[in-house]
Design an enzyme around this catalytic site. Structure first.
Site, PDB file in Angstrom:
ATOM      1  N   LYS A 213       0.861  -1.184   0.000  1.00 20.45           N
ATOM      2  CA  LYS A 213       0.000   0.000   0.000  1.00 20.45           C
ATOM      3  C   LYS A 213       0.895   1.230   0.000  1.00 20.45           C
ATOM      4  CE  LYS A 213      -2.035   2.728   2.961  1.00 20.45           C
ATOM      5  NZ  LYS A 213      -2.093   3.975   2.156  1.00 20.45           N
TER       6      LYS A 213
ATOM      7  N   GLU B 260       9.526   1.448  11.242  1.00 24.14           N
ATOM      8  CA  GLU B 260      10.530   2.512  11.197  1.00 24.14           C
ATOM      9  C   GLU B 260       9.756   3.814  11.209  1.00 24.14           C
ATOM     10  OE1 GLU B 260      12.422   5.578   9.888  1.00 24.14           O
ATOM     11  OE2 GLU B 260      12.568   4.481   7.997  1.00 24.14           O
TER      12      GLU B 260
ATOM     13  N   CYS C 180      12.945  11.417   7.498  1.00 27.64           N
ATOM     14  CA  CYS C 180      12.857  11.019   8.909  1.00 27.64           C
ATOM     15  C   CYS C 180      14.223  11.038   9.579  1.00 27.64           C
ATOM     16  CB  CYS C 180      12.224   9.636   9.036  1.00 27.64           C
ATOM     17  SG  CYS C 180      13.046   8.342   8.087  1.00 27.64           S
TER      18      CYS C 180
ATOM     19  N   GLU D 242       8.644  16.360  15.845  1.00 29.29           N
ATOM     20  CA  GLU D 242       9.125  16.153  14.478  1.00 29.29           C
ATOM     21  C   GLU D 242       8.370  17.081  13.531  1.00 29.29           C
ATOM     22  OE1 GLU D 242      10.230  12.454  11.550  1.00 29.29           O
ATOM     23  OE2 GLU D 242       8.273  12.400  12.516  1.00 29.29           O
TER      24      GLU D 242
END
Length: 479
Positions: free
Chosen positions: A175, A250, A284, A378
């Site tokens: 996906k 992750e 990231c 973040e």
């Protein structure tokens, strides 16, 4: 708008069962450039059925490693031959400069080549035993793998999951992120052309709350691998736990970049710029908390700001462009909120700010309180906060004061400092005097809110297989 990207299920390009479609938007033009099949639970279940049948009854898990290796190298060949189409798809979907998308295609093809070769050449163990017995290990494919990929490196991170899963004999349902769906369909077309059997590699498009939830909650799935936001990772983990499905996650990062006074300044500035501003900060791994030792603070900041202001941003299709827009309007609004609230928290902006459209310029902040959202959360955009430090102990403590632990960068010319600090940082990867350099044999993942598990080399083998011990009596009679 005639361009259309379907699901690929059971080796065929198919529409959604209910015929639904959605637009994918080019962040540079802020207009739709293609239509994509919009799946729901029924489409997800059809994809799992195709993958389940291909694993249980098809040839893929039963092929020799050499034959899977040959087919996956053939797929990598086709990816390189169709690099222009794959790179353009990612560039149109997320606004990344086309030259960087070409680099991503090369990395994606390498993922297939590496894992195809690694599976062929990896060795198992022989365990000598006393009393007339002999033990050895096997690594058999786990079954059906669901791979859910993020939008910041669409093709490259899709292949980071798909390649090892396929190389070890699993079947896959991918996906892709709904913001960047198109290269996944192209990849599945190429997999069919390369000769992968029907149902081995399936792609189903849709949203996390529908397609994603159906895939992660399906008891017929044997492994789930996800890269993305930490909150989504928690949701996936909870769904997988209902079926005891192993997960590899992750997740996010708020990574530290530490520059010691003895660092080679030109090198440190170069990699520090790449770390936070490459891909418009949508990485990231980006070094968004930048700690600079006080004796070089002024000189480093002067060079760093000049390098940030020299970056070329504009049309992603222009070969000179280094810096594109953010990937969606929703994400732009999120990053915009951080940029507009700097003074509210007592910080200063040395350069950057909002640009035209969905652009946020390379933004450098100082004097931000350590408990401010800009330091703790973040942002996932081109926003860096610079802090001075005096001692090694101080900066290690500052670096480790985060719920995240994905990676870190350390710049120093002192070998002892490099080893000491690398050992003390609570992260999954440390880059010393560089950034984003990968060895695909090495473990990749994070600690804390940055994820669960590791992938890469033997670590991917451990996750995508069912390690098995075989113990044999070899004397022909009871011991």
């Amino acid at each position: 708008m005639s361009t259309y990207f379907a699901h690929v299920i059971g080796g065929k390009e198919v529409d959604s069962l209910d015929g639904a479609r959605f637009d994918t938007v080019n962040p540079w033009t802020r207009e739709a450039w293609a239509e994509v099949a919009l799946g729901d639970r029924a489409d997800a279940e059809a994809a799992v059925t195709a993958a389940r049948t291909a694993f249980d009854d098809g040839p893929w898990p039963r092929l020799g490693y050499g034959e899977r290796q040959r087919l996956l190298h053939r797929l990598a060949d086709l990816m390189e031959a169709n690099a222009d189409e794959l790179a353009a798809a990612d560039s149109h979907d997320m606004g990344k400069p086309l030259a960087q998308c070409h680099h991503d295609v090369a990395r994606a093809a390498l993922n297939f080549r590496f894992f195809a070769d690694h599976a062929k050449m990896a060795t198992a163990e022989v365990l000598p035993m006393d009393s007339g017995h002999h033990a050895y290990t096997r690594f058999d494919p786990a079954g059906v793998v669901v791979a859910i990929a993020p939008w910041n490196f669409p093709l490259m991170l899709e292949t980071w999951k798909v390649a090892p899963a396929l190389a070890w004999g699993n079947t896959v349902v991918l996906k892709p992120a709904e913001d960047t769906p198109t290269s996944a369909t192209i990849l599945a077309r190429l997999a069919t052309e390369a000769g992968l059997p029907d149902g081995v590699f399936n792609v189903v498009h849709g949203y996390g709350h529908s397609v994603g939830a159906a895939l992660t909650g399906d008891p017929r799935v044997d492994r789930i691998t996800f890269t993305g936001e930490t909150g989504t990772g928690k949701t996936i983990s909870a769904a997988a736990a209902q079926n005891l499905t192993p997960v590899s996650l992750e997740l996010g990062g708020k990574n530290c970049n530490i520059v010691f006074a003895d660092a080679e300044l030109d090198n440190a500035v170069h990699w520090s710029i790449q770390s936070i501003f490459r891909n418009a900060g949508q990485i990231c791994l980006s070094g968004s908390r930048l700690f600079v030792q006080r004796p070089i603070l002024d000189e480093f900041v002067k060079r760093f700001v000049a390098a940030a202001e020299a970056m070329t941003f504009g049309d992603p299709l222009d070969p000179a462009t280094e810096f594109g827009p953010l990937a969606s309007e929703q994400h732009f609004e999120k990053v915009k909120g951080y940029v507009e609230s700097v003074e509210q928290y007592g910080g200063r902006m040395l350069t950057g700010g909002l640009g035209d459209g969905w652009f946020v310029k390379p933004t450098v902040l100082v004097d931000m309180p350590l408990d401010s959202p800009h330091v703790q959360e973040e942002i996932f955009g081109p926003v860096v906060v610079i802090h001075p430090f005096d001692s090694e102990d101080e900066v290690v403590d500052l670096a480790n004061e985060s719920v995240y632990g994905l990676d870190a960068q350390v710049f120093t010319e002192d070998l002892h400092t490099a080893h000491r600090v690398s050992a003390r940082l609570e992260v999954g990867t440390v880059w010393v005097n560089c950034f984003f350099i990968r060895d695909l044999r090495a473990p990749f993942g994070g600690v804390g809110a940055s994820g669960v598990g590791r992938e890469g080399g033997n670590f991917s083998r451990e996750f995508f297989t069912e390690p098995k011990a075989v113990i044999m009596q070899i004397t022909g009679k009871p011991s």
